[in-house]
Design an enzyme around this catalytic site. Structure first.
Site, PDB file in Angstrom:
ATOM      1  CB  CYS A  85       9.433  35.674  43.559  1.00 32.34           C
ATOM      2  SG  CYS A  85       9.581  34.356  42.348  1.00 32.34           S
ATOM      3  CG  HIS A 112      12.104  27.124  37.549  1.00 32.27           C
ATOM      4  ND1 HIS A 112      12.247  27.468  38.870  1.00 32.27           N
ATOM      5  CD2 HIS A 112      13.318  26.706  37.123  1.00 32.27           C
ATOM      6  CE1 HIS A 112      13.510  27.285  39.227  1.00 32.27           C
ATOM      7  NE2 HIS A 112      14.176  26.818  38.190  1.00 32.27           N
TER       8      HIS A 112
END
Ligand code: AMP
Ligand code: ZN
Length: 112
Positions: free
Chosen positions: A6, A101
């Site tokens: 990631c 996020h």
């Protein structure tokens, strides 16, 4: 837990460089590499999960923590007059990084 595969986990671990503006044991805030506004920051939790729909209780607490911290971080980074938060979720929203996020946008009058 972080993931080996990631982009944002790698940024959290320092394996990929970023321009950090805030960090503590629970979250990291860094500058978006392709800013969509004069100020464009990304706040990431130090735990890898993809979507709000995937959150467990602990992760929901992390998001709550991030939301309580973000106003002061935004104000300290050029968003004294306001800011917009965006959390893209899935394909139609154009989500491209599957680590939850929060976009922080500001530093100018924002169009829609
Ligand atoms: P999203 O489309 O909501 O998944 O947002 C992903 C964001 O990550 C985009 O705004 C990208 O510009 C940003 N981004 C991608 N790679 C990097 C990187 N290496 N450093 C900082 N921001 C990045
Ligand atoms: Zn991740």
């Amino acid at each position: 837990m972080l993931s080996d595969d990631c982009l944002f986990c790698k940024i959290i671990e320092g394996k990929i460089p970023s321009t950090k503006v805030y960090e503590d044991d629970k979250m990291l805030v860094f500058k978006d590499i392709e800013p969509k506004a004069k100020v464009h920051l990304l706040a990431v939790a130090k735990d890898h999960f993809k979507l709000l729909a995937d959150m467990n209780d602990e992760q929901a607490e992390l998001v709550k923590y991030m939301l309580t911290k973000i106003p002061a971080i935004a104000a300290a980074n050029g968003c004294e007059k306001g800011f917009r938060l965006v959390i893209n979720q899935g394909e139609d929203a154009g989500q491209s990084v599957f680590h939850l996020h929060i976009h922080i946008l500001g530093g100018e009058t924002l169009g829609w």
